[in-house]
Scaffold this motif. Structure first.
Motif, short mmCIF file in Angstrom:
data_model
loop_
_atom_site.label_atom_id
_atom_site.label_comp_id
_atom_site.label_asym_id
_atom_site.label_seq_id
_atom_site.Cartn_x
_atom_site.Cartn_y
_atom_site.Cartn_z
N TYR A 148 0.83 -1.21 0.00
CA TYR A 148 0.00 0.00 0.00
C TYR A 148 0.86 1.26 0.00
O TYR A 148 0.56 2.23 -0.67
N LEU A 149 1.95 1.20 0.77
CA LEU A 149 2.84 2.36 0.83
C LEU A 149 3.54 2.58 -0.50
O LEU A 149 3.72 3.73 -0.93
N ILE A 150 3.92 1.49 -1.16
CA ILE A 150 4.54 1.63 -2.48
C ILE A 150 3.55 2.20 -3.48
O ILE A 150 3.88 3.08 -4.28
N LEU A 151 2.31 1.70 -3.43
CA LEU A 151 1.27 2.24 -4.33
C LEU A 151 1.04 3.72 -4.08
O LEU A 151 0.98 4.52 -5.03
N ALA A 152 0.95 4.10 -2.81
CA ALA A 152 0.72 5.52 -2.49
C ALA A 152 1.90 6.38 -2.92
O ALA A 152 1.70 7.47 -3.47
N ALA A 153 3.11 5.90 -2.71
CA ALA A 153 4.29 6.67 -3.12
C ALA A 153 4.33 6.81 -4.64
O ALA A 153 4.66 7.88 -5.16
N THR A 154 3.99 5.74 -5.34
CA THR A 154 3.99 5.80 -6.81
C THR A 154 2.95 6.80 -7.31
O THR A 154 3.24 7.62 -8.20
N LEU A 155 1.75 6.74 -6.74
CA LEU A 155 0.71 7.69 -7.15
C LEU A 155 1.11 9.12 -6.84
O LEU A 155 0.87 10.04 -7.63
N PHE A 156 1.75 9.32 -5.69
CA PHE A 156 2.16 10.67 -5.32
C PHE A 156 3.23 11.20 -6.26
O PHE A 156 3.19 12.36 -6.69
N VAL A 157 4.18 10.35 -6.64
CA VAL A 157 5.25 10.78 -7.56
C VAL A 157 4.67 11.10 -8.94
O VAL A 157 5.04 12.10 -9.57
N ILE A 158 3.75 10.26 -9.42
CA ILE A 158 3.12 10.53 -10.72
C ILE A 158 2.34 11.84 -10.66
O ILE A 158 2.40 12.66 -11.58
N GLY A 159 1.61 12.07 -9.56
CA GLY A 159 0.86 13.32 -9.41
C GLY A 159 1.78 14.53 -9.33
O GLY A 159 1.52 15.57 -9.95
N ALA A 160 2.87 14.41 -8.58
CA ALA A 160 3.82 15.53 -8.47
C ALA A 160 4.46 15.83 -9.82
O ALA A 160 4.64 17.00 -10.18
N ALA A 161 4.78 14.78 -10.57
CA ALA A 161 5.34 15.00 -11.91
C ALA A 161 4.33 15.69 -12.81
O ALA A 161 4.69 16.57 -13.60
N GLY A 162 3.06 15.30 -12.69
CA GLY A 162 2.03 15.95 -13.49
C GLY A 162 1.86 17.41 -13.15
O GLY A 162 1.67 18.25 -14.03
N VAL A 163 1.93 17.73 -11.87
CA VAL A 163 1.79 19.13 -11.45
C VAL A 163 2.98 19.95 -11.94
O VAL A 163 2.83 21.08 -12.40
N LEU A 164 4.18 19.39 -11.85
CA LEU A 164 5.37 20.16 -12.18
C LEU A 164 5.65 20.23 -13.68
O LEU A 164 6.23 21.21 -14.15
N LEU A 165 5.26 19.20 -14.42
CA LEU A 165 5.67 19.14 -15.82
C LEU A 165 4.60 19.56 -16.81
O LEU A 165 4.92 20.00 -17.92
N ARG A 166 3.34 19.39 -16.49
CA ARG A 166 2.28 19.67 -17.45
C ARG A 166 1.84 21.12 -17.37
O ARG A 166 1.95 21.76 -16.32
N ARG A 167 1.33 21.66 -18.45
CA ARG A 167 0.92 23.06 -18.52
C ARG A 167 -0.58 23.23 -18.69
O ARG A 167 -1.06 24.35 -18.70
N ASN A 168 -1.31 22.14 -18.84
CA ASN A 168 -2.76 22.22 -18.96
C ASN A 168 -3.37 22.22 -17.56
O ASN A 168 -3.05 21.37 -16.73
N VAL A 169 -4.26 23.17 -17.28
CA VAL A 169 -4.83 23.32 -15.95
C VAL A 169 -5.64 22.09 -15.55
O VAL A 169 -5.61 21.67 -14.39
N LEU A 170 -6.34 21.49 -16.50
CA LEU A 170 -7.16 20.32 -16.20
C LEU A 170 -6.28 19.14 -15.79
O LEU A 170 -6.60 18.42 -14.83
N ILE A 171 -5.15 18.96 -16.46
CA ILE A 171 -4.24 17.86 -16.10
C ILE A 171 -3.57 18.14 -14.77
O ILE A 171 -3.35 17.22 -13.97
N VAL A 172 -3.26 19.40 -14.49
CA VAL A 172 -2.70 19.75 -13.18
C VAL A 172 -3.71 19.43 -12.08
O VAL A 172 -3.35 18.89 -11.03
N LEU A 173 -4.97 19.74 -12.33
CA LEU A 173 -6.03 19.42 -11.35
C LEU A 173 -6.14 17.92 -11.13
O LEU A 173 -6.24 17.45 -9.99
N MET A 174 -6.09 17.14 -12.21
CA MET A 174 -6.16 15.69 -12.07
C MET A 174 -4.94 15.15 -11.33
O MET A 174 -5.04 14.21 -10.54
N SER A 175 -3.79 15.76 -11.55
CA SER A 175 -2.58 15.34 -10.84
C SER A 175 -2.68 15.64 -9.35
O SER A 175 -2.23 14.85 -8.51
N LEU A 176 -3.27 16.78 -9.02
CA LEU A 176 -3.49 17.09 -7.60
C LEU A 176 -4.42 16.07 -6.95
O LEU A 176 -4.22 15.67 -5.80
#
Length: 100
Positions: free
Chosen positions: A7-35
């Motif tokens: 569970y901790l690995i799953l949560a860490a993976t999801l958090f890293v994917i979300g953080a990458a989406g927030v930092l790398l993407r420029r579309n507001v909708l994708i940033v919201l989904m990453s959050l």
């Protein structure tokens, strides 16, 4: 029974994917989904630790986080629809409404 470590690995993976989406993407909708992905990883952690510690407070806080997230998504989508109607774009770099 699934070990807590998974569970901790799953949560860490999801958090890293979300953080990458927030930092790398420029579309507001994708940033919201990453959050939202990052908030879901926090919920998974709350549930995992609540289960390990046999404490219901983790589940109660997780339900509270899910409710707050649903309200946040409703407000954010309303703002995004208004932005799209007025500015005709959802790119972060082109949205300069708050600049003076």
């Amino acid at each position: 029974m699934i070990p807590t470590f998974w569970y901790l690995i799953l949560a860490a993976t999801l958090f890293v994917i979300g953080a990458a989406g927030v930092l790398l993407r420029r579309n507001v909708l994708i940033v919201l989904m990453s959050l939202e992905l990052m908030l879901n990883s926090v919920t998974i952690n709350l549930l995992a630790f609540g289960h390990v510690l046999q404490d219901l407070r983790g589940q109660i806080i997780a339900i509270f986080v899910i409710a707050i997230t649903a309200a946040e998504v409703a407000v954010a989508l309303g703002i995004l629809v208004a932005l799209l109607r007025n500015k005709h774009t959802l790119e972060v770099d082109e949205l300069t409404i708050l600049k003076g």
